[in-house]
Structures are given as C-alpha cells and as structure tokens.
Design a protein around this motif. Structure first.
Motif, PDB file in Angstrom:
ATOM      1  N   PHE A  49      53.718 -20.817  80.512  1.00 57.02           N
ATOM      2  CA  PHE A  49      55.001 -20.555  81.313  1.00 57.02           C
ATOM      3  C   PHE A  49      54.904 -20.980  82.741  1.00 57.02           C
ATOM      4  O   PHE A  49      53.993 -20.675  83.496  1.00 57.02           O
ATOM      5  N   GLY A  50      55.702 -22.039  83.164  1.00 54.88           N
ATOM      6  CA  GLY A  50      56.004 -22.377  84.333  1.00 54.88           C
ATOM      7  C   GLY A  50      55.463 -23.790  84.516  1.00 54.88           C
ATOM      8  O   GLY A  50      54.184 -23.988  84.367  1.00 54.88           O
ATOM      9  N   SER A  61      52.857 -21.641  88.804  1.00 55.69           N
ATOM     10  CA  SER A  61      52.805 -20.869  87.620  1.00 55.69           C
ATOM     11  C   SER A  61      51.682 -19.986  88.035  1.00 55.69           C
ATOM     12  O   SER A  61      50.870 -20.046  88.998  1.00 55.69           O
ATOM     13  N   SER A  80      49.440 -19.456  82.365  1.00 57.40           N
ATOM     14  CA  SER A  80      49.846 -20.696  82.976  1.00 57.40           C
ATOM     15  C   SER A  80      49.400 -21.637  81.965  1.00 57.40           C
ATOM     16  O   SER A  80      48.510 -21.874  81.347  1.00 57.40           O
ATOM     17  N   SER A 124      64.668 -20.596  82.507  1.00 57.82           N
ATOM     18  CA  SER A 124      64.364 -19.141  82.383  1.00 57.82           C
ATOM     19  C   SER A 124      64.682 -18.688  83.841  1.00 57.82           C
ATOM     20  O   SER A 124      64.299 -19.227  84.883  1.00 57.82           O
ATOM     21  N   GLU A 139      61.495 -18.511  85.846  1.00 56.29           N
ATOM     22  CA  GLU A 139      60.410 -19.580  85.976  1.00 56.29           C
ATOM     23  C   GLU A 139      60.882 -20.343  87.553  1.00 56.29           C
ATOM     24  O   GLU A 139      62.043 -20.532  87.644  1.00 56.29           O
ATOM     25  N   THR A 199      63.704 -23.234  87.546  1.00 59.72           N
ATOM     26  CA  THR A 199      64.967 -22.673  87.544  1.00 59.72           C
ATOM     27  C   THR A 199      65.535 -22.098  89.073  1.00 59.72           C
ATOM     28  O   THR A 199      66.567 -22.063  89.318  1.00 59.72           O
ATOM     29  N   PRO A 235      63.220 -27.350  85.512  1.00 58.55           N
ATOM     30  CA  PRO A 235      63.361 -26.004  84.980  1.00 58.55           C
ATOM     31  C   PRO A 235      62.417 -26.706  83.495  1.00 58.55           C
ATOM     32  O   PRO A 235      62.741 -27.490  82.798  1.00 58.55           O
ATOM     33  N   GLN A 236      61.568 -25.593  83.147  1.00 54.88           N
ATOM     34  CA  GLN A 236      60.791 -25.874  81.988  1.00 54.88           C
ATOM     35  C   GLN A 236      61.715 -25.804  80.591  1.00 54.88           C
ATOM     36  O   GLN A 236      62.263 -24.529  80.557  1.00 54.88           O
ATOM     37  N   MET A 260      61.686 -24.596  77.784  1.00 56.68           N
ATOM     38  CA  MET A 260      60.758 -23.824  76.871  1.00 56.68           C
ATOM     39  C   MET A 260      61.160 -23.521  75.256  1.00 56.68           C
ATOM     40  O   MET A 260      60.214 -23.916  74.495  1.00 56.68           O
TER      41      MET A 260
END
Length: 351
Positions: free
Chosen positions: A135-136, A152, A240, A273, A276, A279, A297-298, A300
């Motif tokens: 995440f991130g 992250s 992370s 997200s 995140e 974003t 922005p990831q 995901m």
C-alpha cells in the motif's frame, strides 16, 4: 463479548499465539477461514455465519494486534508473514488436517497468499485485498517511487485518528473519529449498519493494539517526499511495498481456485485511493507533491488485475466479481449478494 448472533460461538485456542475466534457450523464441516483486515476483527464476518450452508465450518479469528487475540508484536520486515504463520498455527491447533478455504479482506489478502505458499489450501478469496505490491508509493509495475519507499508505512498515519483510537473514542463529533472513519471508508457512501450493530463494530475497532509493535508502527525520517519512510515494526509498515508482496501468486504450484471480489466504490483499495499519498498529493491535501512522474497515485486495482490475469495465463482459475456501488466491505454493504457469490464459488470448487 456482547451477545453473539444465533449459532455463532466464541472460543480461544493456543497455537503460535493465543487466538480468539468465532465459529459456526459443524465441527467436521469443510473449513472456511474468514481473515479480517486492518482496524477490524473476526466479528466483521459474524453476520455471514447464521444461515450459512450446513456443510461449512466457518472460522473467523482475531489477528495479531487486533481484537481479543494475544497482542504479540508484528515484525513488519516479514510483510504479513506473522499473520500467515499465526493462521497456520491456528489451523494446526484446531486440528484442521485438510486444506481450508481462505478469505482475506484488505490487509489479509497478502496473508492468505502467504499461507497458500506454505501449505495446500482449498481456495483463496481476495476480498478487496491490498495490492500485490503493498500500500502506497509504487508505479504500475510495483517498483517503488523512492528507494526508501517514503510515503508508505506508519509515518503517514493521521496522528489525530491514532489519538482517538488510543483514547477509545466512540463518538461521531469528528471526521477522524473511528466511527466516522469506518462509515466513510469501509462501506458504500450512505450505508449505515443498524446502530446497535454499528456500536459493536466500533467497539471491536477500539480493541486494536496502539503501539509501535501494533498499529500504526514505527517510522523513519526521509529526505524524500512526504518526509517519512517505513520502519520495521507494526501493521502499517508490514503493508508497505518495502515488505508486502504477493505478486508472485502466479508461480504457486499447485494453483488453488481464486475468487476476487471488489467494491466498485472502494475508496481504500482503488486506482487513486483516498488514503494513499499519491492521490492526496495530487489533490493538494498533502503539500509538496513531486508530481505524477515521480509519485503517481498507486493503481491498486490495475495491479491486482495484472497479477490475477497472470495467474490465469499460468493455468490457474481466477474469477472476478465487482460489486457496483459497494465500498471496501461488500460482504457488509452488499451482504446477501456477496454471500451468495462466495458460497456458490465454494460449491464450485468441491465438484
């Protein structure tokens, strides 16, 4: 515990750690393990147990750092390895000697993948899982935006939210109260559980172990935006991209059947997200954003789809079901449809 729903039992077992869990169904039924995500407990699956098909033995443990399970420390450098090993120990302690069906919500998506690498499983259901790259702070291919994976881990947790968790805030006077965060990020916009049930779930969130070894974890300063990098302890660091990875799923042999269910209005796991840093930086919420070429922005959902398409290409079965309008927890805000989809999938694996 507060009064449980009909047919649901609570117990504890000593495995790798002392684990509290909910259970329903016959003791000799086909084992199904519901594994909760961040800031929740097994009780977030309780409503699926009454009325479930009789052939299934349903189990919902509280994971390390949450609920009533022993508050053991989380070694973030193992990703979700502690959770995976705890799940193996949990099943062994219960004497489950056949492959189980595993459901991993959010954070737990990474944990159930790791279990499948350690022992045979009957199926894997990824319920709005964390990205295969954590995440991130990653690009589409999973490579980190910064070498130290800044942006992250625990260093990006909102300190006001953490304070309210620590103080046991059950109110709704702030957007950062646990109650309001749950309603704004777990479910579809406008969905509210009945007040009595909502109170139960808020109380479950407030059982979270707030510490460097639990939630959120420790953090390191960074010269890279936004100024914090993941440490080595605690849940958010385990998520992370520095440590969390299940992008290797297509290499599993044998390959269990996979179901991916995703709420189309999920604001937690999304291509953009709301939680995140890419974003938040792009929106101007976090100042100093270095731009989309450096920290986008990831993506995901795209990352999950890429890995599951590769799983299919490698010979695995992967079903994908999106729940239009649902949030991060379609098993709650679209419970009837999600339950029907899930149990039909389980039945299909037994033929």
């Amino acid at each position: 515990m507060d009064h449980l729903m009909p047919g649901v039992r609570a117990a504890e077992v000593d495995g790798r750690i002392r684990t509290h869990y909910l259970e329903s169904g016959p003791a000799d039924g086909e084992p199904v393990v519901f594994v909760h995500g961040n800031l929740s407990t097994g009780r977030f699956f309780e409503h699926l147990m009454p009325g479930a098909p009789e052939r299934w033995r349903l189990l919902a443990p509280d994971m390390r750092g949450f609920g009533r399970t022993e508050p053991a420390p989380i070694d973030a450098t193992r990703g979700l390895g502690d959770w995976a090993d705890d799940l193996v120990g949990f099943l062994d302690a219960l004497g489950v000697d056949r492959p189980a069906h595993l459901v991993g919500w959010s954070t737990a998506g990474a944990a159930i993948a790791l279990v499948a690498r350690a022992r045979p499983v009957a199926s894997l259901t990824f319920l709005d899982p964390v990205s295969p790259y954590g995440f991130g702070g990653t690009f589409r291919d999973g490579s980190p935006c910064w070498p130290d994976v800044a942006g992250s881990g625990a260093g990006v947790a909102n300190p006001e939210f953490v304070r309210r968790l620590r103080e046991g805030d059950r109110g709704d006077d702030s957007p950062l109260s646990p109650r309001n965060v749950m309603n704004a990020t777990y479910w579809a916009a406008g969905h509210r559980e009945p007040r009595e049930r909502e109170d139960v779930l808020v109380d479950e969130i407030l059982l979270t172990t707030i510490s460097d070894d639990g939630y959120p974890g420790d953090a390191l300063p960074s010269e890279n935006w936004p100024g914090a990098a993941p440490g080595t302890r605690g849940l958010l660091n385990a998520l992370s991209p520095k440590y969390c990875d299940w992008s290797w799923l297509p290499t599993l042999d044998p390959k269990p059947p996979v179901l991916w269910t995703h709420g189309s209005a999920d604001v937690v796991v999304a291509d953009g997200s709301a939680l995140e840093l890419g974003t938040l930086g792009a929106a101007g919420t976090v100042p100093g954003w270095p731009g989309p070429d450096v920290f986008p922005p990831q993506p995901m959902v795209a990352q999950i789809r890429d890995v599951l398409e590769a799983y299919r290409a490698a010979g695995g079965r992967a079903e994908i079901e999106f729940f239009t309008g649902s949030g991060h927890g379609p098993h709650v805000d679209a419970a009837d449809r999600w339950s029907a989809t899930f149990f039909a999938f389980l039945e299909s694996t037994m033929r």
